[in-house]
Design a protein around this motif. Structure first.
Motif, PDB file in Angstrom:
ATOM      1  N   SER A 347      28.259  51.357  54.655  1.00 40.30           N
ATOM      2  CA  SER A 347      29.597  50.948  55.097  1.00 40.30           C
ATOM      3  C   SER A 347      30.435  50.474  53.911  1.00 40.30           C
ATOM      4  CB  SER A 347      29.479  49.820  56.120  1.00 40.30           C
ATOM      5  OG  SER A 347      28.633  50.184  57.189  1.00 40.30           O
ATOM      6  N   GLN A 348      31.727  50.436  54.120  1.00 41.52           N
ATOM      7  CA  GLN A 348      32.631  49.791  53.182  1.00 41.52           C
ATOM      8  C   GLN A 348      32.699  48.302  53.511  1.00 41.52           C
ATOM      9  OE1 GLN A 348      34.312  51.269  50.503  1.00 41.52           O
ATOM     10  NE2 GLN A 348      32.963  52.983  51.016  1.00 41.52           N
ATOM     11  N   CYS A 349      32.672  47.446  52.503  1.00 41.81           N
ATOM     12  CA  CYS A 349      32.735  46.005  52.763  1.00 41.81           C
ATOM     13  C   CYS A 349      34.071  45.653  53.413  1.00 41.81           C
ATOM     14  CB  CYS A 349      32.562  45.224  51.467  1.00 41.81           C
ATOM     15  SG  CYS A 349      30.909  45.359  50.737  1.00 41.81           S
ATOM     16  N   PRO A 350      34.066  44.830  54.454  1.00 40.54           N
ATOM     17  CA  PRO A 350      35.309  44.503  55.157  1.00 40.54           C
ATOM     18  C   PRO A 350      36.196  43.575  54.314  1.00 40.54           C
ATOM     19  CG  PRO A 350      33.498  43.189  56.021  1.00 40.54           C
ATOM     20  CD  PRO A 350      32.889  44.176  55.066  1.00 40.54           C
ATOM     21  N   PRO A 351      37.499  43.773  54.334  1.00 39.46           N
ATOM     22  CA  PRO A 351      38.402  42.880  53.590  1.00 39.46           C
ATOM     23  C   PRO A 351      38.549  41.548  54.318  1.00 39.46           C
ATOM     24  CG  PRO A 351      39.664  44.477  54.846  1.00 39.46           C
ATOM     25  CD  PRO A 351      38.227  44.855  55.024  1.00 39.46           C
ATOM     26  N   PRO A 352      38.890  40.487  53.597  1.00 45.20           N
ATOM     27  CA  PRO A 352      39.099  39.189  54.258  1.00 45.20           C
ATOM     28  C   PRO A 352      40.337  39.224  55.150  1.00 45.20           C
ATOM     29  CG  PRO A 352      39.727  39.078  51.940  1.00 45.20           C
ATOM     30  CD  PRO A 352      39.078  40.406  52.146  1.00 45.20           C
ATOM     31  N   ASP A 353      40.271  38.458  56.241  1.00 45.68           N
ATOM     32  CA  ASP A 353      41.430  38.280  57.112  1.00 45.68           C
ATOM     33  C   ASP A 353      41.254  36.959  57.851  1.00 45.68           C
ATOM     34  OD1 ASP A 353      39.659  38.740  59.276  1.00 45.68           O
ATOM     35  OD2 ASP A 353      40.161  40.868  59.362  1.00 45.68           O
ATOM     36  N   ASP A 354      42.072  36.740  58.866  1.00 45.33           N
ATOM     37  CA  ASP A 354      42.026  35.471  59.584  1.00 45.33           C
ATOM     38  C   ASP A 354      40.708  35.253  60.312  1.00 45.33           C
ATOM     39  OD1 ASP A 354      44.560  34.912  58.719  1.00 45.33           O
ATOM     40  OD2 ASP A 354      45.555  35.571  60.575  1.00 45.33           O
ATOM     41  N   GLU A 355      39.999  36.347  60.641  1.00 37.07           N
ATOM     42  CA  GLU A 355      38.746  36.237  61.372  1.00 37.07           C
ATOM     43  C   GLU A 355      37.520  36.391  60.466  1.00 37.07           C
ATOM     44  OE1 GLU A 355      39.451  35.382  64.220  1.00 37.07           O
ATOM     45  OE2 GLU A 355      41.428  36.238  64.638  1.00 37.07           O
ATOM     46  N   TRP A 356      37.764  36.765  59.229  1.00 34.03           N
ATOM     47  CA  TRP A 356      36.656  37.036  58.287  1.00 34.03           C
ATOM     48  C   TRP A 356      37.014  36.416  56.935  1.00 34.03           C
ATOM     49  CZ3 TRP A 356      31.803  38.248  58.642  1.00 34.03           C
ATOM     50  CH2 TRP A 356      31.104  38.762  57.542  1.00 34.03           C
ATOM     51  N   GLU A 357      36.488  35.220  56.676  1.00 30.47           N
ATOM     52  CA  GLU A 357      36.900  34.429  55.523  1.00 30.47           C
ATOM     53  C   GLU A 357      36.008  34.657  54.303  1.00 30.47           C
ATOM     54  OE1 GLU A 357      36.792  30.544  57.213  1.00 30.47           O
ATOM     55  OE2 GLU A 357      38.750  30.744  58.185  1.00 30.47           O
ATOM     56  N   VAL A 358      35.447  35.845  54.194  1.00 34.52           N
ATOM     57  CA  VAL A 358      34.598  36.188  53.051  1.00 34.52           C
ATOM     58  C   VAL A 358      35.485  36.859  52.009  1.00 34.52           C
ATOM     59  CG1 VAL A 358      32.562  37.446  52.274  1.00 34.52           C
ATOM     60  CG2 VAL A 358      32.614  36.450  54.578  1.00 34.52           C
ATOM     61  N   GLU A 359      35.790  36.123  50.952  1.00 32.29           N
ATOM     62  CA  GLU A 359      36.748  36.595  49.956  1.00 32.29           C
ATOM     63  C   GLU A 359      36.176  37.662  49.036  1.00 32.29           C
ATOM     64  OE1 GLU A 359      39.874  35.785  49.772  1.00 32.29           O
ATOM     65  OE2 GLU A 359      39.877  34.261  51.361  1.00 32.29           O
ATOM     66  N   SER A 360      34.847  37.655  48.842  1.00 31.80           N
ATOM     67  CA  SER A 360      34.235  38.584  47.891  1.00 31.80           C
ATOM     68  C   SER A 360      32.910  39.084  48.445  1.00 31.80           C
ATOM     69  CB  SER A 360      34.004  37.883  46.549  1.00 31.80           C
ATOM     70  OG  SER A 360      33.225  38.680  45.677  1.00 31.80           O
ATOM     71  N   SER A 396      21.507  27.747  43.964  1.00 33.35           N
ATOM     72  CA  SER A 396      21.981  28.828  43.094  1.00 33.35           C
ATOM     73  C   SER A 396      23.086  28.307  42.181  1.00 33.35           C
ATOM     74  CB  SER A 396      22.506  29.980  43.955  1.00 33.35           C
ATOM     75  OG  SER A 396      23.086  30.980  43.156  1.00 33.35           O
ATOM     76  N   MET A 397      23.118  28.829  40.956  1.00 31.51           N
ATOM     77  CA  MET A 397      24.063  28.299  39.970  1.00 31.51           C
ATOM     78  C   MET A 397      25.180  29.275  39.592  1.00 31.51           C
ATOM     79  SD  MET A 397      22.889  25.295  39.581  1.00 31.51           S
ATOM     80  CE  MET A 397      23.819  24.700  38.167  1.00 31.51           C
ATOM     81  N   SER A 398      25.106  30.524  40.071  1.00 36.12           N
ATOM     82  CA  SER A 398      26.101  31.500  39.636  1.00 36.12           C
ATOM     83  C   SER A 398      26.200  32.646  40.629  1.00 36.12           C
ATOM     84  CB  SER A 398      25.756  32.033  38.244  1.00 36.12           C
ATOM     85  OG  SER A 398      24.493  32.662  38.250  1.00 36.12           O
ATOM     86  N   THR A 399      27.018  33.621  40.302  1.00 35.92           N
ATOM     87  CA  THR A 399      27.188  34.825  41.119  1.00 35.92           C
ATOM     88  C   THR A 399      26.362  35.959  40.533  1.00 35.92           C
ATOM     89  OG1 THR A 399      29.428  34.154  41.723  1.00 35.92           O
ATOM     90  CG2 THR A 399      28.863  36.461  42.037  1.00 35.92           C
ATOM     91  N   ALA A 400      25.696  36.698  41.412  1.00 34.46           N
ATOM     92  CA  ALA A 400      24.791  37.757  40.958  1.00 34.46           C
ATOM     93  C   ALA A 400      25.556  39.038  40.634  1.00 34.46           C
ATOM     94  CB  ALA A 400      23.746  38.043  42.018  1.00 34.46           C
ATOM     95  N   THR A 401      25.016  39.788  39.706  1.00 33.98           N
ATOM     96  CA  THR A 401      25.514  41.128  39.432  1.00 33.98           C
ATOM     97  C   THR A 401      24.957  42.085  40.484  1.00 33.98           C
ATOM     98  OG1 THR A 401      25.530  40.681  37.057  1.00 33.98           O
ATOM     99  CG2 THR A 401      25.574  42.999  37.743  1.00 33.98           C
ATOM    100  N   PRO A 402      25.796  42.888  41.130  1.00 32.88           N
ATOM    101  CA  PRO A 402      25.272  43.841  42.121  1.00 32.88           C
ATOM    102  C   PRO A 402      24.170  44.706  41.523  1.00 32.88           C
ATOM    103  CG  PRO A 402      27.657  43.744  42.251  1.00 32.88           C
ATOM    104  CD  PRO A 402      27.268  42.931  41.044  1.00 32.88           C
TER     105      PRO A 402
END
Length: 451
Positions: A347-360, A396-402
């Protein structure tokens, strides 16, 4: 004499390495694998026909697979229902489960297992508690559960979480759940003898259930779940495939590329006639869905349940039980492969919106102190009496590389490739990769002494 002494020394070096080899526990059932958007047992499409099994409910948090007397009693009812799977939400990962798992295996029943326990789980209270609770102490318990059950052929799958997102304002939990999914997949590949499906059991939150499904199936291969499931109570008898809205859900997920199933279902608003059984295992749905798990086995204060537990410990099936057994009996699986899709795309990752607060779509890195488990193993589980993990250890201390969660080892697949014959019930040994070098070094050292 010199040669004998050298061989003695060699044995002293090699023996400890083999002492840490984990024996396969195996079983007679064919392990279930993922192919496209469906499960397969060997070459046969596998549909989950099951019930949620947690006598006493979440408040009791006891391990039902250790209560052998009750398990034997209940397995007889599982046979009467005609199910092939039970879901257990809480187990004690410090205990041996050989006896209970063998009883289930002998009865033809697989286990869908939640990897979390009340004390060892993500804390969704705030974004800060989510971050804090994703730590090495938590992951040690999760990985210890993997170790405790990975050797059983009738382990169907692991849930990395259950209804952690239960409203539209805590969707930020998604990245942490997905990180746990990634970590479990990597640990299984590094330590188990076969691939074991890992995925998430979601609450059917109307505002964002589709975004949840897309999010767990997007990104790099190491990050994506092996399946997605949700707890669906939208079919309330009297109803139908269209009246319940299940037809629209099939349309929504028709291109979904991994297995989808109901991790709980069975509305109790009215009398449960179980009309959804015929729909769920029909060609209307099996191109997209792989069955589901009825909620739940024992009657609890929430009003759900198929059997009453009497004060003397006996079981009395109720009318829900009888109607469900009849519905399963009358409903056969579709012939062939049920219209599954073998070649879908992520799937394509869903963009953030009012119902989905996942920015990244980026995930947190595995906590530094948890990295050692990938090579050394998790060790003993803390069980149900441990101190808990919510505010322990290192976060966790940082963001992972995909792609950083790619395993360092590929399971040999011996257990996954058997088809239930003699080899399926035999025991073997799995040699962890990290001991190969130790053994080779010991041999070289011994040979130098001989020469």
């Amino acid at each position: 004499m010199k040669s004998f002494a050298a061989l003695f020394v060699l044995g002293a070096y090699v023996a400890p390495a083999f002492a840490m080899v984990v024996p396969r526990k195996s079983g007679n059932l064919t392990p279930v694998t993922v192919r496209g958007n469906a499960f397969f047992a060997g070459e046969e499409r596998f549909y989950i026909r099951g019930v949620a099994y947690q006598p006493g409910g979440a408040a009791d948090a006891a391990d039902p697979l250790l209560d052998i007397k009750s398990l034997k009693r209940d397995i007889e009812n599982f046979k009467k229902l005609g199910i092939n799977t039970i879901r257990v939400y809480t187990i004690d990962n410090s205990q041996d489960h050989d006896e209970g798992m063998k009883l289930l295996d002998d009865a033809g029943i697989y286990l869908a297992l939640d990897a979390n326990t009340p004390k060892y789980s993500l804390n969704r209270e705030t974004e800060q508690t989510l971050h804090r609770s994703y730590n090495d102490v938590y992951l040690q318990s999760v990985f210890a559960t993997v170790d405790a059950f990975a050797g059983y052929n009738n382990l169907l799958l692991f849930f990395s979480g259950n209804e952690v997102i239960n409203a539209k304002n805590n969707t930020v939990a998604a990245t942490y759940i997905k990180a746990v999914t990634r970590d479990m997949k990597q640990y299984i590949s590094n330590h188990a003898s076969r691939q074991i499906p890992v995925g998430y059991s979601a609450a059917d939150v109307a505002e964002n259930i589709k975004q949840q499904a897309l999010f767990f199936n997007c990104g790099t291969e190491d990050e994506r779940a092996d399946f997605f499931a949700f707890n669906d109570y939208s079919w309330c008898d009297p109803s139908s495939f269209t009246q319940s809205g299940w037809d629209k859900k099939v349309e929504t997920y028709k291109d979904y590329s991994i297995p989808l199933f109901l991790s709980e279902f069975g509305c109790i608003t009215n009398t449960r006639e179980w009309g959804e059984i015929a729909a769920l295992y029909s060609n209307n749905m099996t191109g997209v869905y792989s069955g589901g798990l009825v909620y739940e086995y024992t009657v609890e204060p929430n009003g759900y349940g198929l059997v009453e537990v009497t004060p003397n410990g006996n079981i009395e099936p109720n009318e829900d039980f009888e109607r469900l057994a009849e519905a399963y009996k009358k409903t056969k699986n579709p012939s062939g492969t049920g219209g599954f899709n073998e070649n879908g795309s992520p799937s394509q990752c869903p963009p953030p919106d009012d119902e989905w607060e996942v920015e990244s779509s980026l995930l947190p890195t595995i906590p530094e102190n948890a990295k050692q488990f990938m090579n050394k193993g998790a060790g003993d589980g803390p069980g149900l009496e441990g101190d808990g993990s919510h505010f322990a250890g290192e976060a966790s201390m940082s963001t992972a590389t995909p792609g950083s969660g790619i395993p360092t080892r590929t399971p040999d697949g011996q257990a996954a490739n058997n088809t239930g014959g003699e080899s399926a019930a035999s025991f073997g040994v799995h040699i962890p990769f990290q001991f190969v070098g130790m053994i080779a070094g010991s041999v070289m050292f011994g040979m130098s002494l001989v020469l």
